[in-house]
Design a protein around this motif. Structure first.
Motif, PDB file in Angstrom:
ATOM      1  N   ALA A  72       0.835  -1.204   0.000  1.00  0.00           N
ATOM      2  CA  ALA A  72       0.000   0.000   0.000  1.00  0.00           C
ATOM      3  C   ALA A  72       0.873   1.259   0.000  1.00  0.00           C
ATOM      4  CB  ALA A  72      -0.928  -0.002   1.207  1.00  0.00           C
ATOM      5  N   LEU A  73       1.977   1.235   0.742  1.00  0.00           N
ATOM      6  CA  LEU A  73       2.886   2.386   0.724  1.00  0.00           C
ATOM      7  C   LEU A  73       3.521   2.543  -0.650  1.00  0.00           C
ATOM      8  CD1 LEU A  73       4.736   2.225   4.162  1.00  0.00           C
ATOM      9  CD2 LEU A  73       3.418   4.152   3.275  1.00  0.00           C
ATOM     10  N   ALA A  74       3.891   1.411  -1.248  1.00  0.00           N
ATOM     11  CA  ALA A  74       4.485   1.465  -2.590  1.00  0.00           C
ATOM     12  C   ALA A  74       3.491   2.076  -3.578  1.00  0.00           C
ATOM     13  CB  ALA A  74       4.900   0.062  -3.044  1.00  0.00           C
ATOM     14  N   ALA A  75       2.208   1.711  -3.422  1.00  0.00           N
ATOM     15  CA  ALA A  75       1.189   2.268  -4.308  1.00  0.00           C
ATOM     16  C   ALA A  75       1.039   3.772  -4.058  1.00  0.00           C
ATOM     17  CB  ALA A  75      -0.147   1.552  -4.085  1.00  0.00           C
ATOM     18  N   ALA A  76       0.957   4.147  -2.782  1.00  0.00           N
ATOM     19  CA  ALA A  76       0.743   5.562  -2.457  1.00  0.00           C
ATOM     20  C   ALA A  76       1.912   6.425  -2.911  1.00  0.00           C
ATOM     21  CB  ALA A  76       0.531   5.712  -0.947  1.00  0.00           C
ATOM     22  N   LEU A  77       3.132   5.897  -2.793  1.00  0.00           N
ATOM     23  CA  LEU A  77       4.328   6.669  -3.152  1.00  0.00           C
ATOM     24  C   LEU A  77       4.705   6.482  -4.617  1.00  0.00           C
ATOM     25  CD1 LEU A  77       6.382   5.770   0.032  1.00  0.00           C
ATOM     26  CD2 LEU A  77       5.799   8.116  -0.641  1.00  0.00           C
ATOM     27  N   LYS A  78       3.923   5.675  -5.326  1.00  0.00           N
ATOM     28  CA  LYS A  78       4.226   5.323  -6.720  1.00  0.00           C
ATOM     29  C   LYS A  78       5.677   4.825  -6.834  1.00  0.00           C
ATOM     30  CE  LYS A  78       0.794   8.403  -8.708  1.00  0.00           C
ATOM     31  NZ  LYS A  78       0.291   8.934  -7.418  1.00  0.00           N
ATOM     32  N   ILE A 131       5.320 -15.395 -11.304  1.00  0.00           N
ATOM     33  CA  ILE A 131       3.987 -15.975 -11.122  1.00  0.00           C
ATOM     34  C   ILE A 131       3.010 -14.867 -11.511  1.00  0.00           C
ATOM     35  CG2 ILE A 131       3.932 -15.385  -8.642  1.00  0.00           C
ATOM     36  CD1 ILE A 131       2.220 -17.936  -8.237  1.00  0.00           C
ATOM     37  N   THR A 132       1.922 -15.245 -12.185  1.00  0.00           N
ATOM     38  CA  THR A 132       1.005 -14.182 -12.592  1.00  0.00           C
ATOM     39  C   THR A 132       0.243 -13.677 -11.371  1.00  0.00           C
ATOM     40  OG1 THR A 132      -0.910 -15.570 -13.019  1.00  0.00           O
ATOM     41  CG2 THR A 132       0.653 -15.309 -14.835  1.00  0.00           C
ATOM     42  N   PHE A 133      -0.165 -12.446 -11.483  1.00  0.00           N
ATOM     43  CA  PHE A 133      -0.911 -11.808 -10.413  1.00  0.00           C
ATOM     44  C   PHE A 133      -2.146 -12.632 -10.033  1.00  0.00           C
ATOM     45  CE2 PHE A 133      -4.793  -9.232 -10.156  1.00  0.00           C
ATOM     46  CZ  PHE A 133      -4.688  -8.838  -8.847  1.00  0.00           C
ATOM     47  N   GLU A 134      -2.863 -13.115 -11.034  1.00  0.00           N
ATOM     48  CA  GLU A 134      -4.079 -13.900 -10.749  1.00  0.00           C
ATOM     49  C   GLU A 134      -3.767 -15.168  -9.961  1.00  0.00           C
ATOM     50  OE1 GLU A 134      -5.617 -14.122 -14.851  1.00  0.00           O
ATOM     51  OE2 GLU A 134      -7.546 -14.246 -13.811  1.00  0.00           O
ATOM     52  N   GLU A 135      -2.663 -15.839 -10.349  1.00  0.00           N
ATOM     53  CA  GLU A 135      -2.276 -17.055  -9.638  1.00  0.00           C
ATOM     54  C   GLU A 135      -1.863 -16.735  -8.210  1.00  0.00           C
ATOM     55  OE1 GLU A 135      -0.538 -19.791 -13.300  1.00  0.00           O
ATOM     56  OE2 GLU A 135       0.698 -18.202 -12.472  1.00  0.00           O
ATOM     57  N   MET A 136      -1.120 -15.652  -8.059  1.00  0.00           N
ATOM     58  CA  MET A 136      -0.665 -15.276  -6.712  1.00  0.00           C
ATOM     59  C   MET A 136      -1.863 -14.952  -5.824  1.00  0.00           C
ATOM     60  SD  MET A 136       2.167 -15.187  -5.101  1.00  0.00           S
ATOM     61  CE  MET A 136       1.579 -15.612  -3.473  1.00  0.00           C
ATOM     62  N   LEU A 137      -2.860 -14.298  -6.421  1.00  0.00           N
ATOM     63  CA  LEU A 137      -4.068 -13.968  -5.679  1.00  0.00           C
ATOM     64  C   LEU A 137      -4.755 -15.244  -5.202  1.00  0.00           C
ATOM     65  CD1 LEU A 137      -5.502 -11.284  -5.056  1.00  0.00           C
ATOM     66  CD2 LEU A 137      -6.882 -11.620  -7.103  1.00  0.00           C
ATOM     67  N   SER A 151      -2.365  -7.728   0.218  1.00  0.00           N
ATOM     68  CA  SER A 151      -1.199  -7.098  -0.416  1.00  0.00           C
ATOM     69  C   SER A 151      -1.211  -7.386  -1.913  1.00  0.00           C
ATOM     70  CB  SER A 151       0.101  -7.590   0.226  1.00  0.00           C
ATOM     71  OG  SER A 151       0.386  -8.933  -0.130  1.00  0.00           O
ATOM     72  N   VAL A 152      -1.652  -8.585  -2.267  1.00  0.00           N
ATOM     73  CA  VAL A 152      -1.706  -8.947  -3.687  1.00  0.00           C
ATOM     74  C   VAL A 152      -2.826  -8.150  -4.373  1.00  0.00           C
ATOM     75  CG1 VAL A 152      -1.772 -10.855  -5.341  1.00  0.00           C
ATOM     76  CG2 VAL A 152      -0.952 -11.272  -3.017  1.00  0.00           C
ATOM     77  N   GLU A 153      -3.935  -7.997  -3.669  1.00  0.00           N
ATOM     78  CA  GLU A 153      -5.032  -7.184  -4.228  1.00  0.00           C
ATOM     79  C   GLU A 153      -4.568  -5.759  -4.506  1.00  0.00           C
ATOM     80  OE1 GLU A 153      -8.681  -9.509  -1.917  1.00  0.00           O
ATOM     81  OE2 GLU A 153      -8.047  -7.543  -1.204  1.00  0.00           O
ATOM     82  N   PHE A 154      -3.836  -5.178  -3.555  1.00  0.00           N
ATOM     83  CA  PHE A 154      -3.302  -3.823  -3.741  1.00  0.00           C
ATOM     84  C   PHE A 154      -2.377  -3.766  -4.948  1.00  0.00           C
ATOM     85  CE2 PHE A 154      -4.593  -2.027   0.365  1.00  0.00           C
ATOM     86  CZ  PHE A 154      -4.725  -0.698   0.004  1.00  0.00           C
ATOM     87  N   ALA A 155      -1.508  -4.772  -5.040  1.00  0.00           N
ATOM     88  CA  ALA A 155      -0.542  -4.787  -6.152  1.00  0.00           C
ATOM     89  C   ALA A 155      -1.294  -4.811  -7.484  1.00  0.00           C
ATOM     90  CB  ALA A 155       0.380  -5.998  -6.029  1.00  0.00           C
ATOM     91  N   GLY A 156      -2.388  -5.582  -7.531  1.00  0.00           N
ATOM     92  CA  GLY A 156      -3.161  -5.668  -8.768  1.00  0.00           C
ATOM     93  C   GLY A 156      -3.861  -4.363  -9.077  1.00  0.00           C
ATOM     94  N   LYS A 157      -4.460  -3.783  -8.061  1.00  0.00           N
ATOM     95  CA  LYS A 157      -5.249  -2.569  -8.280  1.00  0.00           C
ATOM     96  C   LYS A 157      -4.372  -1.402  -8.729  1.00  0.00           C
ATOM     97  CE  LYS A 157      -8.846   0.044  -5.929  1.00  0.00           C
ATOM     98  NZ  LYS A 157      -9.491   0.278  -4.639  1.00  0.00           N
ATOM     99  N   TYR A 158      -3.194  -1.283  -8.139  1.00  0.00           N
ATOM    100  CA  TYR A 158      -2.335  -0.133  -8.441  1.00  0.00           C
ATOM    101  C   TYR A 158      -1.121  -0.504  -9.290  1.00  0.00           C
ATOM    102  CZ  TYR A 158      -5.289   2.072  -4.993  1.00  0.00           C
ATOM    103  OH  TYR A 158      -6.382   2.547  -4.310  1.00  0.00           O
ATOM    104  N   LYS A 159      -1.129  -1.715  -9.812  1.00  0.00           N
ATOM    105  CA  LYS A 159      -0.046  -2.190 -10.684  1.00  0.00           C
ATOM    106  C   LYS A 159       1.340  -1.960 -10.051  1.00  0.00           C
ATOM    107  CE  LYS A 159      -2.481  -3.889 -14.019  1.00  0.00           C
ATOM    108  NZ  LYS A 159      -3.679  -3.993 -13.195  1.00  0.00           N
ATOM    109  N   VAL A 160       1.470  -2.366  -8.810  1.00  0.00           N
ATOM    110  CA  VAL A 160       2.752  -2.236  -8.112  1.00  0.00           C
ATOM    111  C   VAL A 160       3.667  -3.372  -8.571  1.00  0.00           C
ATOM    112  CG1 VAL A 160       3.883  -2.331  -5.852  1.00  0.00           C
ATOM    113  CG2 VAL A 160       1.660  -1.198  -6.098  1.00  0.00           C
ATOM    114  N   LYS A 161       4.889  -3.033  -8.897  1.00  0.00           N
ATOM    115  CA  LYS A 161       5.858  -4.075  -9.244  1.00  0.00           C
ATOM    116  C   LYS A 161       6.274  -4.758  -7.935  1.00  0.00           C
ATOM    117  CE  LYS A 161      10.131  -4.799 -11.758  1.00  0.00           C
ATOM    118  NZ  LYS A 161      11.357  -4.153 -12.258  1.00  0.00           N
TER     119      LYS A 161
END
Ligand code: ADP
Ligand code: ASP
Ligand code: MG
Length: 408
Positions: free
Chosen positions: A159-165, A195-201, A215-225
């Protein structure tokens, strides 16, 4: 110059030596010119210790006070890591969740992040500080301390990675990446490069605790690497969570997840009529108990049927209590419970274009005499509920049957 968020789990900050080790890694990234935000968990075992203390006083500890209690674990490690960084000559500053203002809803012990004020962090980063943030915790709009559920520091990191881009979010843990299954159960498990995002989810939601599902949901929503790596090794690429599928190289099954925390409840002999599912599950949902798998049989005689579902083991006693109360109103003959259920799941986006996976899974389990109690499928996963005494055996034989020990 990149902005990197690094999250270190409990074992990675489990001793003073480990904390100094983390400081060294952070220093290397700083020396390369990057800005670094570090999120830390409590020292290994600390959250469990605090929960056990609470349980010695209250059988169902007050949720608000529980959060005040367990949030202390991470406050210890942010301060110690900041000190370790200062000792290495770096500028560092620690923040609790409330100090950042990681705003959450008020659902104590499983709060969701609503927003993050990242301005102070950015100012510190621009001034050359390493920013060290307590994982797992936030604050609600009334100023109450909240926590994000077990494993929640992963979610703080992403979430911090998403907020700070941020350019990348690195999750450092005690294994060097995401494996085909938990390497502690199957030593032959293989590390996945991607691993694909969907599989990780799916893996996370079906029980692989290497990443908390949110955390995986956040990564998907904000496309966090997002990358999972080991804090115990100097080198290594870890596992990258990808957002694209490579159809050519996609294995059919990527991994096996399992969950030991299931409990099964069967409501026997209920009238087979509209509204019965609601009559059974409505009161369970009203008590805030999440229901996982559900099966309703077709009544053999056309008048009554059986209804089975699973809940988290922590909710088992409460769910049974609720059903005993409504048993009379729904007209059920009997309520049966089994708190020794576990779930094993095969996960893979390649399943979409392949058939026969389910039958191979059932054949493999049958050959070991393992009885399947419930089955549920989706496009990219098959789950079965089995008795807990067969769990490890099931994971091992399935891992072999689907050649997961062999390089793709
Ligand atoms: P941390 O304290 O760093 O957050 P966790 O214990 O929460 O670490 O998560 C890491 C653990 O997840 C590993 O030690 C491993 O036993 C477990 N695990 C479960 N499934 C997998 C998997 N598919 N790949 C890697 N690790 C897994
Ligand atoms: N310390 C918390 C826990 O043990 C959060 C975390 O480690 O992610 O669940
Ligand atoms: Mg964890």
């Amino acid at each position: 110059m990149a902005l990197i968020v690094q999250k270190y789990g409990g074992t990675s900050v489990g001793s003073i030596e480990r904390i100094k080790n983390v400081a060294q890694r952070v220093a290397r990234f700083k020396a390369q010119g990057h800005q670094v935000v570090v999120v830390v968990s409590a020292m290994t075992g600390e959250t469990n210790r605090l929960i056990a203390l609470a349980n010695e006083i209250q059988s169902h500890p007050d949720p608000r006070e529980m959060d005040v209690l367990v949030a202390t674990g991470e406050q210890v490690t942010i301060a110690l890591l900041s000190m370790a960084l200062m000792e290495m000559g770096l500028k560092a500053k620690s923040y609790t969740g409330a100090q950042v203002r990681i705003l959450t809803d008020t659902a104590h012990t499983k709060a969701r992040i609503l927003s993050i004020d990242e301005e102070n962090l950015r100012r510190d980063l621009n001034a050359g500080h390493v920013v060290v943030v307590a994982g797992f915790q936030g604050v609600d709009e009334k100023g109450n301390i909240t926590t994000l559920g077990r494993g929640g520091s992963d979610t703080t990191g992403v979430a911090l990675a998403a907020a700070l881009k941020a350019d990348e979010c690195q999750i450092y843990t005690d294994v060097d990446g995401v494996y085909t299954t938990d390497p502690r159960i199957v030593p032959e498990a293989r590390k996945l490069k991607t691993i694909t995002f969907e599989e990780m989810l799916e893996m996370a939601s079906l029980g692989s605790k290497v990443l908390q599902i949110r955390s995986v949901e956040f990564a998907g929503k904000y496309k966090v690497k997002l990358r999972v790596l080991s804090s115990f090794e100097e080198e290594g690429e870890g596992t990258l969570i990808t957002f694209e599928e490579d159809a050519m190289e996609q294995p059919i099954i990527s991994g096996i997840a399992f969950n030991r925390d299931e409990a099964k409840i069967t409501v026997l002999g209920v009238p087979d009529r509209p509204g019965i599912a609601y009559a059974i599950l409505g009161p369970v949902a009203d008590a805030n108990i999440d229901v996982d798998m559900i099966i309703q049989n077709v009544g053999a005689d056309g008048t009554t049927t059986d209804f089975t579902f699973t809940v988290h083991r922590n909710d088992f006693t409460r769910a049974m209590g609720i059903l005993k109360i409504v048993q009379g109103t729904i007209g059920a003959r009997e309520i049966k419970g089994d708190d020794k259920a576990t779930k094993v799941s095969l996960v893979g986006v390649g399943m979409r274009s392949h058939s026969g996976i389910a039958s191979n899974m059932f054949k493999t389990l049958a050959a070991e005499g393992i009885n399947i109690q419930m089955i549920s499928t989706s496009e990219i996963k098959i789950s079965v509920v089995i008795d807990e005494k067969y769990l490890e055996l099931a994971v091992r034989v399935l891992h072999k049957a689907f050649n997961l020990d062999q390089a793709a």
